[in-house]
Design a protein around this motif. Structure first.
Motif, PDB file in Angstrom:
ATOM      1  N   ASP A 177       0.836  -1.197   0.000  1.00 33.75           N
ATOM      2  CA  ASP A 177       0.000   0.000   0.000  1.00 33.75           C
ATOM      3  C   ASP A 177       0.878   1.258   0.000  1.00 33.75           C
ATOM      4  O   ASP A 177       1.597   1.519   0.974  1.00 33.75           O
ATOM      5  CB  ASP A 177      -0.887  -0.022   1.251  1.00 33.75           C
ATOM      6  CG  ASP A 177      -1.828   1.180   1.329  1.00 33.75           C
ATOM      7  OD1 ASP A 177      -1.789   2.042   0.423  1.00 33.75           O
ATOM      8  OD2 ASP A 177      -2.589   1.250   2.318  1.00 33.75           O
ATOM      9  N   PRO A 178       0.835   2.064  -1.064  1.00 32.65           N
ATOM     10  CA  PRO A 178       1.685   3.255  -1.136  1.00 32.65           C
ATOM     11  C   PRO A 178       1.263   4.358  -0.169  1.00 32.65           C
ATOM     12  O   PRO A 178       1.985   5.350  -0.019  1.00 32.65           O
ATOM     13  CB  PRO A 178       1.529   3.705  -2.591  1.00 32.65           C
ATOM     14  CG  PRO A 178       0.203   3.179  -3.017  1.00 32.65           C
ATOM     15  CD  PRO A 178       0.034   1.883  -2.298  1.00 32.65           C
ATOM     16  N   ASP A 179       0.119   4.189   0.480  1.00 33.76           N
ATOM     17  CA  ASP A 179      -0.325   5.162   1.480  1.00 33.76           C
ATOM     18  C   ASP A 179       0.003   4.707   2.901  1.00 33.76           C
ATOM     19  O   ASP A 179      -0.328   5.407   3.866  1.00 33.76           O
ATOM     20  CB  ASP A 179      -1.835   5.390   1.358  1.00 33.76           C
ATOM     21  CG  ASP A 179      -2.212   6.074   0.051  1.00 33.76           C
ATOM     22  OD1 ASP A 179      -1.446   6.953  -0.393  1.00 33.76           O
ATOM     23  OD2 ASP A 179      -3.262   5.726  -0.519  1.00 33.76           O
ATOM     24  N   ALA A 180       0.654   3.555   3.012  1.00 32.57           N
ATOM     25  CA  ALA A 180       0.975   3.023   4.342  1.00 32.57           C
ATOM     26  C   ALA A 180       2.321   3.586   4.798  1.00 32.57           C
ATOM     27  O   ALA A 180       3.357   3.312   4.198  1.00 32.57           O
ATOM     28  CB  ALA A 180       1.027   1.503   4.296  1.00 32.57           C
ATOM     29  N   PHE A 181       2.265   4.378   5.869  1.00 35.48           N
ATOM     30  CA  PHE A 181       3.470   4.949   6.462  1.00 35.48           C
ATOM     31  C   PHE A 181       4.011   3.906   7.438  1.00 35.48           C
ATOM     32  O   PHE A 181       3.806   3.979   8.644  1.00 35.48           O
ATOM     33  CB  PHE A 181       3.116   6.254   7.176  1.00 35.48           C
ATOM     34  CG  PHE A 181       4.278   7.161   7.439  1.00 35.48           C
ATOM     35  CD1 PHE A 181       4.830   7.921   6.411  1.00 35.48           C
ATOM     36  CD2 PHE A 181       4.811   7.271   8.718  1.00 35.48           C
ATOM     37  CE1 PHE A 181       5.892   8.777   6.660  1.00 35.48           C
ATOM     38  CE2 PHE A 181       5.864   8.133   8.974  1.00 35.48           C
ATOM     39  CZ  PHE A 181       6.420   8.884   7.937  1.00 35.48           C
ATOM     40  N   THR A 182       4.707   2.917   6.899  1.00 32.58           N
ATOM     41  CA  THR A 182       5.075   1.714   7.639  1.00 32.58           C
ATOM     42  C   THR A 182       5.989   2.017   8.824  1.00 32.58           C
ATOM     43  O   THR A 182       7.052   2.609   8.670  1.00 32.58           O
ATOM     44  CB  THR A 182       5.766   0.697   6.712  1.00 32.58           C
ATOM     45  OG1 THR A 182       4.902   0.435   5.599  1.00 32.58           O
ATOM     46  CG2 THR A 182       6.055  -0.597   7.453  1.00 32.58           C
ATOM     47  N   GLN A 183       5.554   1.568  10.005  1.00 34.09           N
ATOM     48  CA  GLN A 183       6.330   1.756  11.230  1.00 34.09           C
ATOM     49  C   GLN A 183       6.728   0.439  11.872  1.00 34.09           C
ATOM     50  O   GLN A 183       7.718   0.380  12.603  1.00 34.09           O
ATOM     51  CB  GLN A 183       5.528   2.588  12.237  1.00 34.09           C
ATOM     52  CG  GLN A 183       5.131   3.965  11.732  1.00 34.09           C
ATOM     53  CD  GLN A 183       6.320   4.917  11.666  1.00 34.09           C
ATOM     54  OE1 GLN A 183       7.294   4.670  10.974  1.00 34.09           O
ATOM     55  NE2 GLN A 183       6.245   6.000  12.418  1.00 34.09           N
ATOM     56  N   GLY A 184       5.960  -0.584  11.650  1.00 35.92           N
ATOM     57  CA  GLY A 184       6.271  -1.907  12.184  1.00 35.92           C
ATOM     58  C   GLY A 184       5.779  -2.968  11.220  1.00 35.92           C
ATOM     59  O   GLY A 184       4.734  -2.797  10.582  1.00 35.92           O
ATOM     60  N   LEU A 185       6.550  -4.065  11.105  1.00 36.98           N
ATOM     61  CA  LEU A 185       6.199  -5.126  10.156  1.00 36.98           C
ATOM     62  C   LEU A 185       6.562  -6.466  10.785  1.00 36.98           C
ATOM     63  O   LEU A 185       7.654  -6.633  11.332  1.00 36.98           O
ATOM     64  CB  LEU A 185       6.980  -4.927   8.856  1.00 36.98           C
ATOM     65  CG  LEU A 185       6.531  -5.742   7.635  1.00 36.98           C
ATOM     66  CD1 LEU A 185       5.156  -5.298   7.151  1.00 36.98           C
ATOM     67  CD2 LEU A 185       7.557  -5.598   6.514  1.00 36.98           C
ATOM     68  N   VAL A 186       5.624  -7.427  10.710  1.00 33.47           N
ATOM     69  CA  VAL A 186       5.821  -8.741  11.313  1.00 33.47           C
ATOM     70  C   VAL A 186       5.239  -9.791  10.381  1.00 33.47           C
ATOM     71  O   VAL A 186       4.133  -9.609   9.858  1.00 33.47           O
ATOM     72  CB  VAL A 186       5.108  -8.847  12.682  1.00 33.47           C
ATOM     73  CG1 VAL A 186       5.360 -10.212  13.307  1.00 33.47           C
ATOM     74  CG2 VAL A 186       5.563  -7.748  13.626  1.00 33.47           C
ATOM     75  N   TYR A 187       5.981 -10.888  10.172  1.00 37.07           N
ATOM     76  CA  TYR A 187       5.405 -12.005   9.419  1.00 37.07           C
ATOM     77  C   TYR A 187       4.494 -12.787  10.349  1.00 37.07           C
ATOM     78  O   TYR A 187       4.899 -13.178  11.454  1.00 37.07           O
ATOM     79  CB  TYR A 187       6.498 -12.910   8.862  1.00 37.07           C
ATOM     80  CG  TYR A 187       5.942 -14.020   7.997  1.00 37.07           C
ATOM     81  CD1 TYR A 187       5.443 -13.743   6.731  1.00 37.07           C
ATOM     82  CD2 TYR A 187       5.873 -15.331   8.466  1.00 37.07           C
ATOM     83  CE1 TYR A 187       4.914 -14.749   5.934  1.00 37.07           C
ATOM     84  CE2 TYR A 187       5.348 -16.342   7.687  1.00 37.07           C
ATOM     85  CZ  TYR A 187       4.868 -16.043   6.416  1.00 37.07           C
ATOM     86  OH  TYR A 187       4.324 -17.036   5.629  1.00 37.07           O
ATOM     87  N   GLY A 188       3.244 -13.022   9.904  1.00 42.97           N
ATOM     88  CA  GLY A 188       2.238 -13.656  10.755  1.00 42.97           C
ATOM     89  C   GLY A 188       1.932 -15.095  10.428  1.00 42.97           C
ATOM     90  O   GLY A 188       1.035 -15.685  11.028  1.00 42.97           O
TER      91      GLY A 188
END
Length: 308
Positions: free
Chosen positions: A72-83
């Motif tokens: 998502d180009p509108d996602a200001f990514t701050q945290g990412l985890v593989y679920g």
């Protein structure tokens, strides 16, 4: 009467065997002494060799792209985890736009999303057991979420100066607050149980951001850089660097000029897959690390130490 030369000779002749033994023992003593000296010198050389080995500068890694996925180009990514099951959990930032979401890896489609209160700026995210832990910017407030039901959430406070990044080894939670400090938090009380200062070549590494735990190391994005520091959580020393400058440069060359910094690391420990992305990036990348021979193009202190 004083002994004569003849009498001395006679005594020596009578004790001939003793005299010969004493003279013969001298070379044996010298050999033993030389052997001990050789062993000592060899030990010293080995000690120096080990010392040089320990002080060898950290290694450097570049990358090969294995796969590209929509993001998502509108996602200001701050945290990412593989679920697991080809899904990701993601925390996004900015006031009135912050969220926690579950995303399909292959398509980038948001399956489930919780929109945070507009007064909070979402930051780092990690998954421990069945709970997601999230911190927020410029506060000591965080939230836990049931990974299967985001409506089941609880608020907590922590002792870090600010909330930037989170990661976990399954036992403790690691946290950052934008400084060079790596915090160890008790997952039950969220209290700080230990802290280490992250260093590289006697330099503190500031602006530690999003975290991921990978094979015994804590990996950290360094804000305003294209670098990931691989850190020993025991003493805070940087073990090696991952240099990802070409990812952002490639997006800019493709016309994606609205992107922000690299931020977001996810590790699939079941299949050893590494994923990275950035704030407002239209792509998420699966990459394979490749050791760099020799020195990188530029000083690490300039490339990766987050001097703003």
């Amino acid at each position: 009467m004083a002994p004569t030369a003849a009498s001395d000779f006679g005594r020596c002749k009578r004790s001939r065997r003793y005299c010969c033994r004493r003279e013969a023992s001298l070379p044996v003593a010298l050999v033993a002494l030389c052997t001990l000296l050789f062993v000592y010198i060899t030990w010293k050389k080995m000690t120096v060799a080990v010392s040089v080995s320990v002080s060898t500068p950290p290694r450097f890694y570049s990358f090969d792209i294995v796969n590209e996925f929509p993001h998502d180009p509108d996602a200001f990514t701050q945290g990412l985890v593989y679920g697991g099951n080809e899904t990701l959990f993601e925390s996004t930032g900015l006031y009135h736009r912050s969220s926690v979401r579950q995303v399909l890896l292959q398509t980038g489609k948001v399956q489930v999303s919780y929109q945070m209160d507009g007064s909070y700026f979402g930051e780092g995210l990690t998954l421990l057991g069945e709970r997601l832990f999230q911190v927020t910017w410029l506060t000591r407030t965080g939230f836990t979420y049931d990974r299967y039901n985001f409506s089941k959430r609880h608020r907590f406070t922590h002792q870090m100066h600010d909330g930037w990044g989170l990661g976990t080894d399954g036992k403790v939670i690691f946290g950052t607050d934008g400084s060079s400090t790596l915090y160890h938090l008790d997952p039950q009380t969220l209290k700080v149980i230990r802290r280490v200062t992250v260093r590289y070549n006697d330099h503190e590494v500031p602006y530690l951001n999003e975290l991921e735990y990978v094979n015994g190391e804590v990996w950290a994005n360094v804000w305003q850089t294209d670098c990931i520091a691989r850190i020993s959580h025991k003493d805070g020393m940087v073990l090696s660097w991952i240099l990802l400058h070409e990812l952002r440069q490639g997006l800019l060359k493709s016309g994606h000029t609205a992107i922000d910094v690299l931020n977001g690391i996810a590790w699939d420990k079941e299949t050893n897959r590494l994923f990275v992305t950035g704030k407002l990036w239209p792509k998420l990348y699966q990459i394979h690390l490749r050791p760099v021979t020799g020195q990188p193009n530029g000083r690490i202190e300039d490339l990766c130490l987050g001097r703003v």
